[in-house]
Design a protein around this motif. Structure first.
Motif, PDB file in Angstrom:
ATOM      1  N   GLU A 271       0.827  -1.110  -0.010  1.00  0.00           N
ATOM      2  CA  GLU A 271      -0.092  -0.054   0.020  1.00  0.00           C
ATOM      3  C   GLU A 271       1.014   1.563   0.032  1.00  0.00           C
ATOM      4  N   ASP A 272       2.134   1.248   1.011  1.00  0.00           N
ATOM      5  CA  ASP A 272       2.774   2.448   0.813  1.00  0.00           C
ATOM      6  C   ASP A 272       3.589   2.588  -0.531  1.00  0.00           C
ATOM      7  N   LEU A 273       4.033   1.642  -1.083  1.00  0.00           N
ATOM      8  CA  LEU A 273       4.446   1.579  -2.374  1.00  0.00           C
ATOM      9  C   LEU A 273       3.581   2.104  -3.586  1.00  0.00           C
ATOM     10  N   PHE A 274       2.305   1.680  -3.431  1.00  0.00           N
ATOM     11  CA  PHE A 274       1.359   2.225  -4.441  1.00  0.00           C
ATOM     12  C   PHE A 274       1.040   3.487  -4.026  1.00  0.00           C
ATOM     13  N   ASP A 275       1.031   3.956  -2.962  1.00  0.00           N
ATOM     14  CA  ASP A 275       0.724   5.533  -2.578  1.00  0.00           C
ATOM     15  C   ASP A 275       1.893   6.293  -3.089  1.00  0.00           C
ATOM     16  N   GLN A 276       3.015   6.038  -3.017  1.00  0.00           N
ATOM     17  CA  GLN A 276       4.148   6.677  -3.612  1.00  0.00           C
ATOM     18  C   GLN A 276       4.236   6.741  -4.860  1.00  0.00           C
ATOM     19  N   ILE A 277       3.710   5.822  -5.597  1.00  0.00           N
ATOM     20  CA  ILE A 277       3.821   5.861  -7.024  1.00  0.00           C
ATOM     21  C   ILE A 277       2.762   6.544  -7.608  1.00  0.00           C
ATOM     22  N   MET A 278       1.282   6.541  -7.093  1.00  0.00           N
ATOM     23  CA  MET A 278       0.152   7.286  -7.664  1.00  0.00           C
ATOM     24  C   MET A 278       0.377   8.710  -6.935  1.00  0.00           C
ATOM     25  N   SER A 279       1.204   9.156  -6.067  1.00  0.00           N
ATOM     26  CA  SER A 279       1.282  10.537  -5.686  1.00  0.00           C
ATOM     27  C   SER A 279       2.237  11.145  -6.648  1.00  0.00           C
ATOM     28  N   TYR A 280       3.291  10.508  -7.081  1.00  0.00           N
ATOM     29  CA  TYR A 280       4.121  11.037  -8.093  1.00  0.00           C
ATOM     30  C   TYR A 280       3.557  11.220  -9.334  1.00  0.00           C
ATOM     31  N   ILE A 281       2.773  10.190  -9.654  1.00  0.00           N
ATOM     32  CA  ILE A 281       2.145  10.078 -11.142  1.00  0.00           C
ATOM     33  C   ILE A 281       1.129  11.288 -11.316  1.00  0.00           C
ATOM     34  N   TYR A 282       0.235  11.484 -10.086  1.00  0.00           N
ATOM     35  CA  TYR A 282      -0.705  12.530  -9.977  1.00  0.00           C
ATOM     36  C   TYR A 282       0.025  13.826  -9.804  1.00  0.00           C
TER      37      TYR A 282
END
Length: 298
Positions: free
Chosen positions: A111-122
């Protein structure tokens, strides 16, 4: 079987890599390589995912380059593998092709990794479409389709509402049988309604190949209808037993189904029928509250 899966997976990865290398010129690939060497690259080496100034580079299902300016939609995909929950991030580019860029376990680290990636993309692309009108995730019965990477998309299967409805109806009959079995003991249990919801969603997913939020809502509506069917059939069995004893035949059951309203009027059992139905709905909604909440939560 495993040999076939390995060959099929390897072939798909090779095809994606070859298609990527054929699509771009040598000078283009050199530009990508140069950007990958820059110090400001955002990298996730374990996931083989890299963000440069102009490109998204990944090797989840074979080597792939996605220019930032070609991305028009990003969504999530949820699935189970060996009994564990996984989540993937999928990008759709403007030529209509979907690419899975990363897949993680749905645990704390994932979940933490998912959030990091999505935050950068957004932060990088806030203007593109995220998810769908009915939610961010598509739920599937397996991981990202390798066929989708080579142009044979499964979008039609994921949205096959007709097959999904059929699956929801058929599988919810498991809950109907349990409802009748419990009812024969003189009890009303919310667990039967809860199981109808679970089995309806499961059946929809199995027959349709996947399920989105709209599919879950349809499954819930079907399960609510099947609660009425279960209560009706329970009284049909009681009527058939009353008139025909223990001689259960298709003809007797059909007659009982057709004549049940008259039987309820003749025996003054309409009140009991409605009371059982109301209590059944109440207990089922209470038992399945978490399922309903999850479906309608964005």
């Amino acid at each position: 079987y495993f040999y076939h899966r390995v060959i099929k997976t390897t072939k798909a990865k090779v095809m994606l890599t070859e298609r990527t290398l054929e699509r771009y010129s040598d000078s283009y690939l050199m530009d990508v390589d140069t950007e990958l060497m820059m110090p400001d690259v955002i990298s996730f080496p374990k996931q083989k995912l890299y963000f440069t100034e102009n490109y998204l580079v990944c090797s989840t299902n074979g080597f792939n380059i996605v220019p930032w300016d070609e991305i028009e939609q990003i969504y999530g995909m949820a699935f189970k593998k060996l009994g564990k929950d996984y989540r993937s991030i999928v990008v759709k580019i403007n030529d209509g092709v979907d690419y899975e860029i990363v897949s993680t376990k749905f645990d704390k680290e994932g979940e933490d990794l998912f959030d990091q990636i999505m935050s950068y993309i957004y932060n990088r692309k806030p203007e593109i479409k995220y998810g769908f009108d009915d939610g961010f995730y598509i739920e599937t019965v397996s991981g990202f389709s390798m066929e989708a990477l080579i142009g044979e998309t499964e979008a039609g299967i994921r949205n096959n509402y007709l097959l999904g409805i059929l699956g929801a109806i058929l599988w919810s009959f498991v809950g109907v049988i349990i409802w009748i079995a419990i009812g024969k003991l003189g009890l009303i249990a919310g667990i039967a309604g809860y199981l109808m919801m679970k089995f309806a969603i499961y059946g929809y997913r199995r027959f349709s190949g996947g399920i989105n939020r709209k599919g879950k809502i349809i499954s819930l509506l079907i399960s609510l209808l099947m609660i009425f069917v279960a209560n009706y059939l329970l009284y049909v069995i009681e009527m058939s037993t009353y008139y025909y004893g223990n001689v259960f035949s298709i003809t007797n059951i059909i007659k009982s189904i057709v004549n049940l309203p008259g039987f309820l009027s003749f025996t003054n059992l309409w009140g009991d029928f409605v009371k059982d139905l109301v209590i059944g709905y109440g207990l089922s909604l209470w038992a399945g509250f978490q399922i309903i909440k999850e479906v309608f939560r964005r």
